[in-house]
Design a protein around this motif. Structure first.
Motif, PDB file in Angstrom:
ATOM      1  N   THR A 213     -42.819  15.514   4.751  1.00  0.00           N
ATOM      2  CA  THR A 213     -41.906  15.518   5.897  1.00  0.00           C
ATOM      3  C   THR A 213     -42.242  16.653   6.861  1.00  0.00           C
ATOM      4  O   THR A 213     -42.131  16.507   8.069  1.00  0.00           O
ATOM      5  CB  THR A 213     -40.438  15.623   5.441  1.00  0.00           C
ATOM      6  OG1 THR A 213     -40.356  16.638   4.442  1.00  0.00           O
ATOM      7  CG2 THR A 213     -39.950  14.321   4.863  1.00  0.00           C
ATOM      8  N   GLN A 214     -42.711  17.779   6.303  1.00  0.00           N
ATOM      9  CA  GLN A 214     -43.114  18.883   7.184  1.00  0.00           C
ATOM     10  C   GLN A 214     -44.276  18.459   8.084  1.00  0.00           C
ATOM     11  O   GLN A 214     -44.295  18.753   9.275  1.00  0.00           O
ATOM     12  CB  GLN A 214     -43.549  20.090   6.347  1.00  0.00           C
ATOM     13  CG  GLN A 214     -42.423  21.076   6.073  1.00  0.00           C
ATOM     14  CD  GLN A 214     -42.903  22.236   5.244  1.00  0.00           C
ATOM     15  OE1 GLN A 214     -43.242  22.064   4.069  1.00  0.00           O
ATOM     16  NE2 GLN A 214     -42.952  23.407   5.835  1.00  0.00           N
ATOM     17  N   ILE A 215     -45.256  17.767   7.498  1.00  0.00           N
ATOM     18  CA  ILE A 215     -46.415  17.324   8.281  1.00  0.00           C
ATOM     19  C   ILE A 215     -45.956  16.360   9.363  1.00  0.00           C
ATOM     20  O   ILE A 215     -46.342  16.466  10.531  1.00  0.00           O
ATOM     21  CB  ILE A 215     -47.461  16.646   7.374  1.00  0.00           C
ATOM     22  CG1 ILE A 215     -48.058  17.665   6.399  1.00  0.00           C
ATOM     23  CG2 ILE A 215     -48.563  16.001   8.203  1.00  0.00           C
ATOM     24  CD1 ILE A 215     -48.954  17.058   5.333  1.00  0.00           C
ATOM     25  N   LEU A 216     -45.083  15.418   8.983  1.00  0.00           N
ATOM     26  CA  LEU A 216     -44.613  14.428   9.956  1.00  0.00           C
ATOM     27  C   LEU A 216     -43.875  15.105  11.107  1.00  0.00           C
ATOM     28  O   LEU A 216     -43.993  14.697  12.248  1.00  0.00           O
ATOM     29  CB  LEU A 216     -43.695  13.413   9.261  1.00  0.00           C
ATOM     30  CG  LEU A 216     -44.427  12.424   8.349  1.00  0.00           C
ATOM     31  CD1 LEU A 216     -43.435  11.666   7.484  1.00  0.00           C
ATOM     32  CD2 LEU A 216     -45.260  11.448   9.173  1.00  0.00           C
ATOM     33  N   GLY A 217     -43.140  16.165  10.765  1.00  0.00           N
ATOM     34  CA  GLY A 217     -42.368  16.865  11.779  1.00  0.00           C
ATOM     35  C   GLY A 217     -43.212  17.604  12.802  1.00  0.00           C
ATOM     36  O   GLY A 217     -42.766  17.877  13.911  1.00  0.00           O
ATOM     37  N   THR A 218     -44.434  17.962  12.439  1.00  0.00           N
ATOM     38  CA  THR A 218     -45.241  18.773  13.349  1.00  0.00           C
ATOM     39  C   THR A 218     -45.998  17.944  14.376  1.00  0.00           C
ATOM     40  O   THR A 218     -46.494  18.481  15.348  1.00  0.00           O
ATOM     41  CB  THR A 218     -46.305  19.552  12.565  1.00  0.00           C
ATOM     42  OG1 THR A 218     -47.082  18.603  11.834  1.00  0.00           O
ATOM     43  CG2 THR A 218     -45.688  20.549  11.617  1.00  0.00           C
TER      44      THR A 218
END
Lengths: 390, 315
Positions: A213-218
């Motif tokens: 989810t962190q990757i998707l958020g960036t």
């Protein structure tokens, strides 16, 4: 090597010379993990090792001397590997050590080789230290290292014209070293790429939801990674429902393009993955590979073969070539012969640098694509990225 | 019990030390290495037995102090260039301090809670070794320990180990057979009763823990120099389990039992590794046999056989 094979090898060594007792032999101490978690790599590696030894002996050995293998399990533990390496030298009087898997084990064996003055050829460990800060006159490496791997990944980032990069690595030596290798590579090949986030996950982790989810958020358009083996399998399974692989190109080290992973994941292997491997059973760009793979397939009893055997195979071939050139098994003469030595292998020619003791072992890189008629992914096109850092 | 070793035991001990001192005459590099490794593990197992056999607690985290001794000695020698006569005592003192710190918390608890807390602390040590890459080398290990020149080759190092290990074991024997050791046995046998007769049981158990940690540190400091490296696995719980099996195999109710257990298990492991990759299975079976058939270990077995022979000859 099973006891039976060891006896066969010894018997072959005895008969080949005809005069039994006077027969000299070249004793190779081989160290792979053949039990526990490391066995997945160590057991196929031993197959490649045995195959090379049998080939050399069938061709009459080295200067008439047969190769004999003394094998020990490293258990993937450095202290156990060091004890086993010492035992091979002091009890079995081996002339040369070969093998190793994992950075710590490789460095531990190398330290024994330094103390005891015996040549050690590292066939799998990738830690950069081995041929830089911990280099000594008796250690050589025929596998690649994290600077080569990271540089190749940076080249692919540049080639695909990506601009926003997320990096996710395992939080241990290999992950840290690879991250550093990618960083250096990006400066050379893609200085304008913006690195948005550095993520670290635990060695052996099975849950990657937080990182996904962190990757998707960036909003990254490329992810670089060194999640290998089961780490990648778990990551991919969890990331697919989020559509991660539709948003980014996933460029990975850690040989997840090898057939071990592609075959294991089958249809679950995600889209948009670029990765590396030392060998592909279906790629015969180098003519000698066809026979190598057929022999290996016969030995393994499967049409598709693993990537690890070729690494161990090359290690033995270097030993044979060095012993032949040196005309002796004296450690200093073997080391001198290995410096600058070139041999042909089933995956192309390999040369050991006389200064760094590192072989110019590049890897095959490419996108993993679907193919008609088979239910696993294959690399197409296959590009060999040489081990060269300009 | 008293501070005088029984004559028979003393003679056997002297014979063993004498035989070891002559070992290099055989000129076998293999035997010298093997003997060095066994001496280190013997000391390590004997140190653990101060907790298990004498104070009656089980530690699942004894490897922590072995690792601290190893790392501290290695780092002081190599990174800071300290001489051995400073780095070695410093390593031992730090192991003792770490053990004292852990003992402070663990001795508030007994039984399984004590054991679990020791495990937790040892994994903490492991995590520090794993994470503190700039100092410990992380999981690459701390490789290339700068061993002082006078013990930088096989035979001198063997004698160095022999002297340190023999001295340490003699010291351990004295401690365990002093009034302190006997008070520990009282604590082991009946904690409540020992408390009632005025023994400070918590402090006694704590001191036993510190003694054990100190000598584990000595073993670790030697081992780091022997291997020219220290690795995170030496603090891992599997290492604690290994030394625990050594102690149980030899026999925890005998002072020298754990040393015998260490020798037997280590040699078995080395031979097994030559012929099979199923060592964990072998180790598991050994543990099963100890628990089910040999609760007092090899020494207990020898005593039982001895007693039976005496009875038979007497009849």
């Amino acid at each position: 090597m099973t006891p039976t094979m060891r006896i066969t090898a010894a018997a072959a060594a005895l008969f080949a010379g005809g005069i039994g007792a006077a027969q000299a032999e070249i004793k190779i101490g081989v160290l792979y993990p053949t039990s526990g978690t490391g066995a997945v790599y160590g057991v196929p590696a031993m197959q490649g090792h045995d195959m090379a030894v049998d080939e050399v002996n069938a061709a009459g050995g080295v200067n008439g001397e047969m190769l004999v293998t003394f094998a020990r399990d490293t258990k993937l533990k450095p202290a156990a590997a060091a004890a086993a390496a010492k035992e091979l030298i002091t009890k079995d009087n081996v002339d040369v050590l070969v093998g190793g898997l994992s950075s710590a084990v490789g460095l531990a064996i190398s330290e024994v080789a330094r103390q005891e003055g015996v040549v050690y050829i590292a066939t799998i460990p990738k830690t950069i230290q081995m041929t830089t800060t911990k280099l000594h006159k008796h250690v050589f490496r025929t596998s690649s290292h994290t600077d080569f791997e990271g540089d190749a990944m940076a080249q692919i980032v540049a080639q695909l014209g990506k601009t926003k990069l997320c990096d996710i690595q395992l939080d241990y030596a290999y992950g840290h070293d690879l991250a550093a290798g990618i960083e250096k590579g990006l400066k050379r090949h893609a200085p304008d790429v913006e690195k948005v986030i550095d993520l670290r996950s635990k060695l052996g982790a099975t849950d990657y939801n937080a990182q996904i989810t962190q990757i998707l958020g960036t909003g990254c358009d490329v992810v670089t990674s060194g999640l290998w083996g089961s780490h990648f399998v778990n990551f991919a399974q969890q990331a697919q429902p989020f559509g991660l692989f539709d948003q980014v190109v996933y460029i990975s080290g850690g040989e997840i393009a090898s057939h071990e992973i592609a075959g294991r994941m089958g249809k679950d292997y995600p889209d948009n993955v670029w990765s590396n491997t030392y060998e592909l059973w279906y790629d015969h760009t180098v003519p000698a590979h066809e026979k190598f793979q057929a022999d290996l397939a016969a030995r393994a009893g499967t049409k598709e073969t693993a990537m690890w055997p070729v690494l161990a195979y090359i290690g033995v071939k270097f030993i044979a070539a060095a012993a032949e050139k040196a005309g002796s098994t004296d450690a200093d003469q073997l080391a001198a012969a290995l410096e600058g030595m070139s041999i042909d292998t089933p995956v192309g020619p390999r040369t050991i640098d006389p200064e760094t003791h590192q072989a110019d072992t590049g890897q095959f890189w490419g996108p993993m694509v679907r193919k008609e008629g088979v239910d696993y992914r294959v690399m197409d096109p296959v590009t060999y990225i040489p081990a060269k850092i300009d | 019990m008293g501070l005088h070793m029984p004559r028979g035991t003393l003679i056997v001990c002297l014979l063993i030390v004498g035989a070891l001192a002559l070992l290099p005459l055989l000129e076998s590099r293999y035997l010298i290495d093997l003997a060095t490794e066994i001496m280190v593990y013997a000391l390590f197992a004997l140190s653990l037995n101060v907790i298990i056999g004498f104070s009656g607690n089980v530690s699942f985290g004894h490897a922590a102090y072995f690792a601290i001794g190893g790392y501290v000695n290695a780092i002081l020698l190599t990174t800071y260039g300290w001489p051995l006569w400073l780095s070695f005592p410093a390593a031992v003192v730090l192991s003792a301090l770490a053990a004292a710190f852990v003992a402070y918390f663990c001795t508030r608890l007994t039984d399984i809670y004590f054991a679990m807390l020791t495990l937790a602390f040892s994994m903490l040590v492991w995590a520090i070794a794993f994470k503190w890459r700039s100092v410990t080398g992380g999981d690459d290990g701390f490789v290339g320990v700068a061993v002082p020149a006078f013990i930088d080759s096989r035979v001198p190092f063997f004698y160095f180990t022999l002297v340190i290990v023999t001295g340490s074991i003699a010291l351990l024997w004295t401690i365990c057979h002093s009034a302190f050791g006997q008070a520990l046995v009282a604590v082991r046998e009946n904690l409540t009763r020992a408390g009632f007769i005025g023994v400070n049981t918590r402090m006694m158990r704590g001191l036993a823990f510190v003694v054990a940690g100190t000598f584990a540190g000595v073993a670790g400091a030697i081992f780091a120099m022997y291997n020219r490296g220290v690795y995170t696995e030496s603090a891992f719980w599997t290492e604690s389990a290994q030394v625990l099996i050594m102690t149980l195999l030899g026999g925890m109710y005998s002072f020298f039992g754990p040393a015998i257990g260490a020798a037997v298990l280590y040699i078995l492991e080395r031979f097994a590794n030559e012929y099979t990759e199923y060592w964990p299975t072998v180790a598991g079976l050994i543990l099963l046999v100890i628990v089910l058939v040999l609760p007092e270990g090899l020494v207990g077995l020898a005593r039982r056989i001895g007693a039976r022979l005496v009875r038979r000859s007497g009849a």
